[in-house]
Design a protein around this motif. Structure first.
Motif, PDB file in Angstrom:
ATOM      1  N   ASP A   3       0.828  -1.186   0.000  1.00  0.00           N
ATOM      2  CA  ASP A   3       0.000   0.000   0.000  1.00  0.00           C
ATOM      3  C   ASP A   3       0.878   1.257   0.000  1.00  0.00           C
ATOM      4  OD1 ASP A   3      -2.781   1.241   0.526  1.00  0.00           O
ATOM      5  OD2 ASP A   3      -1.539   2.080   2.130  1.00  0.00           O
ATOM      6  N   THR A   4       0.409   2.328  -0.675  1.00  0.00           N
ATOM      7  CA  THR A   4       1.189   3.562  -0.777  1.00  0.00           C
ATOM      8  C   THR A   4       1.450   4.172   0.592  1.00  0.00           C
ATOM      9  OG1 THR A   4       0.238   4.008  -2.960  1.00  0.00           O
ATOM     10  CG2 THR A   4       1.301   5.847  -1.819  1.00  0.00           C
ATOM     11  N   THR A   5       0.441   4.178   1.436  1.00  0.00           N
ATOM     12  CA  THR A   5       0.612   4.734   2.782  1.00  0.00           C
ATOM     13  C   THR A   5       1.654   3.952   3.566  1.00  0.00           C
ATOM     14  OG1 THR A   5      -1.705   5.442   2.788  1.00  0.00           O
ATOM     15  CG2 THR A   5      -0.571   5.342   4.914  1.00  0.00           C
ATOM     16  N   VAL A   6       1.594   2.632   3.458  1.00  0.00           N
ATOM     17  CA  VAL A   6       2.571   1.781   4.135  1.00  0.00           C
ATOM     18  C   VAL A   6       3.971   2.035   3.579  1.00  0.00           C
ATOM     19  CG1 VAL A   6       3.301  -0.606   4.505  1.00  0.00           C
ATOM     20  CG2 VAL A   6       0.887   0.011   4.683  1.00  0.00           C
ATOM     21  N   ALA A   7       4.067   2.185   2.265  1.00  0.00           N
ATOM     22  CA  ALA A   7       5.360   2.430   1.631  1.00  0.00           C
ATOM     23  C   ALA A   7       5.977   3.738   2.117  1.00  0.00           C
ATOM     24  CB  ALA A   7       5.201   2.450   0.111  1.00  0.00           C
ATOM     25  N   LEU A   8       5.152   4.793   2.216  1.00  0.00           N
ATOM     26  CA  LEU A   8       5.661   6.089   2.686  1.00  0.00           C
ATOM     27  C   LEU A   8       6.109   6.010   4.138  1.00  0.00           C
ATOM     28  CD1 LEU A   8       3.084   8.518   1.025  1.00  0.00           C
ATOM     29  CD2 LEU A   8       5.474   8.171   0.374  1.00  0.00           C
ATOM     30  N   ALA A   9       5.326   5.326   4.963  1.00  0.00           N
ATOM     31  CA  ALA A   9       5.691   5.172   6.373  1.00  0.00           C
ATOM     32  C   ALA A   9       6.991   4.376   6.501  1.00  0.00           C
ATOM     33  CB  ALA A   9       4.567   4.481   7.131  1.00  0.00           C
ATOM     34  N   PHE A  11       9.362   4.095   4.212  1.00  0.00           N
ATOM     35  CA  PHE A  11      10.485   4.889   3.695  1.00  0.00           C
ATOM     36  C   PHE A  11      10.943   5.905   4.740  1.00  0.00           C
ATOM     37  CE2 PHE A  11      12.377   8.371   1.257  1.00  0.00           C
ATOM     38  CZ  PHE A  11      13.275   7.673   0.467  1.00  0.00           C
ATOM     39  N   GLY A  12       9.988   6.558   5.412  1.00  0.00           N
ATOM     40  CA  GLY A  12      10.345   7.512   6.456  1.00  0.00           C
ATOM     41  C   GLY A  12      11.102   6.838   7.591  1.00  0.00           C
ATOM     42  N   ALA A  13      10.661   5.657   7.986  1.00  0.00           N
ATOM     43  CA  ALA A  13      11.349   4.916   9.046  1.00  0.00           C
ATOM     44  C   ALA A  13      12.749   4.513   8.596  1.00  0.00           C
ATOM     45  CB  ALA A  13      10.538   3.683   9.425  1.00  0.00           C
ATOM     46  N   ALA A  14      12.889   4.140   7.328  1.00  0.00           N
ATOM     47  CA  ALA A  14      14.192   3.732   6.805  1.00  0.00           C
ATOM     48  C   ALA A  14      15.175   4.902   6.805  1.00  0.00           C
ATOM     49  CB  ALA A  14      14.033   3.174   5.390  1.00  0.00           C
ATOM     50  N   PHE A 137       5.815  -4.799   7.760  1.00  0.00           N
ATOM     51  CA  PHE A 137       5.152  -3.924   6.794  1.00  0.00           C
ATOM     52  C   PHE A 137       4.537  -4.717   5.637  1.00  0.00           C
ATOM     53  CE2 PHE A 137       8.149  -1.310   9.054  1.00  0.00           C
ATOM     54  CZ  PHE A 137       7.508  -0.100   9.193  1.00  0.00           C
ATOM     55  N   ALA A 138       4.620  -6.022   5.708  1.00  0.00           N
ATOM     56  CA  ALA A 138       4.029  -6.869   4.655  1.00  0.00           C
ATOM     57  C   ALA A 138       2.653  -7.346   5.102  1.00  0.00           C
ATOM     58  CB  ALA A 138       4.938  -8.055   4.368  1.00  0.00           C
ATOM     59  N   ASP A 139       1.725  -7.372   4.166  1.00  0.00           N
ATOM     60  CA  ASP A 139       0.350  -7.781   4.447  1.00  0.00           C
ATOM     61  C   ASP A 139      -0.020  -8.955   3.544  1.00  0.00           C
ATOM     62  OD1 ASP A 139      -2.311  -8.062   5.014  1.00  0.00           O
ATOM     63  OD2 ASP A 139      -2.914  -6.076   4.310  1.00  0.00           O
ATOM     64  N   LEU A 152       9.933  -3.765  -0.231  1.00  0.00           N
ATOM     65  CA  LEU A 152      10.358  -3.040   0.964  1.00  0.00           C
ATOM     66  C   LEU A 152      11.881  -2.932   1.026  1.00  0.00           C
ATOM     67  CD1 LEU A 152       7.890  -4.681   3.504  1.00  0.00           C
ATOM     68  CD2 LEU A 152       7.836  -2.298   2.737  1.00  0.00           C
ATOM     69  N   GLY A 153      12.557  -3.997   0.646  1.00  0.00           N
ATOM     70  CA  GLY A 153      14.015  -3.952   0.617  1.00  0.00           C
ATOM     71  C   GLY A 153      14.523  -2.919  -0.370  1.00  0.00           C
ATOM     72  N   ALA A 154      13.851  -2.800  -1.519  1.00  0.00           N
ATOM     73  CA  ALA A 154      14.243  -1.804  -2.508  1.00  0.00           C
ATOM     74  C   ALA A 154      14.061  -0.387  -1.958  1.00  0.00           C
ATOM     75  CB  ALA A 154      13.428  -1.988  -3.786  1.00  0.00           C
ATOM     76  N   LEU A 155      12.955  -0.161  -1.258  1.00  0.00           N
ATOM     77  CA  LEU A 155      12.732   1.152  -0.642  1.00  0.00           C
ATOM     78  C   LEU A 155      13.800   1.455   0.404  1.00  0.00           C
ATOM     79  CD1 LEU A 155       8.845   1.257  -0.134  1.00  0.00           C
ATOM     80  CD2 LEU A 155      10.217   2.709  -1.647  1.00  0.00           C
ATOM     81  N   PHE A 156      14.164   0.455   1.181  1.00  0.00           N
ATOM     82  CA  PHE A 156      15.193   0.640   2.201  1.00  0.00           C
ATOM     83  C   PHE A 156      16.531   0.991   1.546  1.00  0.00           C
ATOM     84  CE2 PHE A 156      18.073  -0.206   5.626  1.00  0.00           C
ATOM     85  CZ  PHE A 156      17.327   0.001   6.779  1.00  0.00           C
ATOM     86  N   MET A 157      16.826   0.357   0.424  1.00  0.00           N
ATOM     87  CA  MET A 157      18.069   0.648  -0.287  1.00  0.00           C
ATOM     88  C   MET A 157      18.093   2.074  -0.824  1.00  0.00           C
ATOM     89  SD  MET A 157      19.090  -2.848  -2.295  1.00  0.00           S
ATOM     90  CE  MET A 157      17.447  -3.508  -2.538  1.00  0.00           C
ATOM     91  N   VAL A 158      16.953   2.545  -1.343  1.00  0.00           N
ATOM     92  CA  VAL A 158      16.876   3.928  -1.838  1.00  0.00           C
ATOM     93  C   VAL A 158      17.109   4.910  -0.693  1.00  0.00           C
ATOM     94  CG1 VAL A 158      15.358   5.668  -2.836  1.00  0.00           C
ATOM     95  CG2 VAL A 158      15.378   3.350  -3.784  1.00  0.00           C
ATOM     96  N   ALA A 159      16.471   4.649   0.447  1.00  0.00           N
ATOM     97  CA  ALA A 159      16.654   5.523   1.606  1.00  0.00           C
ATOM     98  C   ALA A 159      18.114   5.539   2.058  1.00  0.00           C
ATOM     99  CB  ALA A 159      15.749   5.073   2.758  1.00  0.00           C
TER     100      ALA A 159
END
Length: 208
Positions: A3-9, A11-14, A137-139, A152-159
Motif C-alpha cells: 500500500d502507498t501509505t505503508v510504503a511512505l511510512a 520509507f520515512g522509518a528507513a 510492513f508486509a500484508d 520493501l528492501g528496494a525502498l530501504f536501499m533507496v533511503a
C-alpha cells in the motif's frame, strides 16, 4: 503490491534508521574522509548491494536459518570482525604526504565497492534486523509476502543510498581539505584505524 501509505511510512522509518549512528554510516564517513567522495559513494553502493542480499535472504527464509543457528551467527560475525581489523591495520600503516605526492594510489573503484558489500554481508545483525523489521510492513492479504519483502528492501536501499550518499559527499569535502596536510592526513588515517578496530570489537562481541 504494498500500500502507498505503508510504503511512505516505511520509507520515512528507513531514512530515520539510516540517519541514526551506526557502523555502516560511520564506515561510509571514514572511507569518504580518508579516500575521497567517490570512494564513499562507491562504498555506499556496495552497502546497498549487501542490503539486496539480506532482502533476498529474508524473502527466501535464509535469515531465519541464521537466527536459529548460533554457529552460523558466530562464524559470520567473526569473519566481519576480521575484515574490519584488516582495514584498521591498513589504515594505521598507510603512508602520508601531500595529496599531489601521495605514495599510495587511490583506492580502486571495484575495491571500494567490494568493501561496502563485504562490510554489509558479514554483519549478521543486519540480517536479523531485516528479518524482524521488513515482515512488519508486509500484508498477506495484498499478495505474495516474498514479493512485498523485495519491494520493501528496494525502498530501504533507496533511503540508504540517499542518506549515506549525502554523508559521503560531506565527509569527502571535509577530508579533501584535511588530506592536503601530512599531519592531518596521518591523524585521519589513525582515526579511521581506531574506528575500524572499534567496529570490529563491537561486531565480535555482538549477541543475537
Amino acid at each position: 503490491m504494498i500500500d502507498t501509505t505503508v510504503a511512505l511510512a516505511f520509507f520515512g522509518a528507513a531514512v530515520l534508521l539510516a540517519l541514526s549512528p551506526g557502523p555502516d554510516n560511520l564506515f561510509v564517513l571514514m572511507q569518504s574522509a580518508t579516500h575521497g567522495r567517490r570512494t564513499g559513494l562507491l562504498v555506499t553502493l556496495g552497502l546497498c548491494t549487501g542490503l539486496l542480499g539480506h532482502t533476498a535472504a529474508v524473502a527466501l527464509g535464509l535469515a531465519a536459518v541464521l537466527a536459529a543457528s548460533p554457529w552460523a551467527f558466530w562464524a559470520l560475525k567473526l569473519l566481519g570482525a576480521a575484515y574490519l581489523l584488516y582495514l584498521a591495520w591498513g589504515a594505521w600503516r598507510a603512508p602520508t604526504g601531500p595529496i599531489d605526492t601521495a605514495r599510495v594510489p587511490p583506492l580502486r573503484p571495484l575495491a571500494a565497492y567490494g568493501r561496502g558489500i563485504v562490510m554489509n554481508l558479514t554483519n549478521p545483525k543486519v540480517a536479523l534486523f531485516f528479518l524482524a523489521f521488513l515482515p512488519q510492513f508486509a500484508d498477506p492479504a495484498r499478495g505474495a509476502v516474498g514479493w512485498q519483502i523485495l519491494q520493501l528492501g528496494a525502498l530501504f536501499m533507496v533511503a540508504t543510498l540517499l542518506t549515506f550518499g549525502s554523508f559521503a559527499v560531506f565527509a569527502g569535502w571535509i577530508g579533501g581539505a584535511l588530506r592536503r596536510s601530512a599531519r592531518a592526513q596521518r591523524a585521519l588515517n589513525r582515526a579511521a584505524a581506531v574506528v575500524f578496530a572499534a567496529l570490529a570489537a563491537r561486531l565480535a562481541f555482538a549477541s543475537r
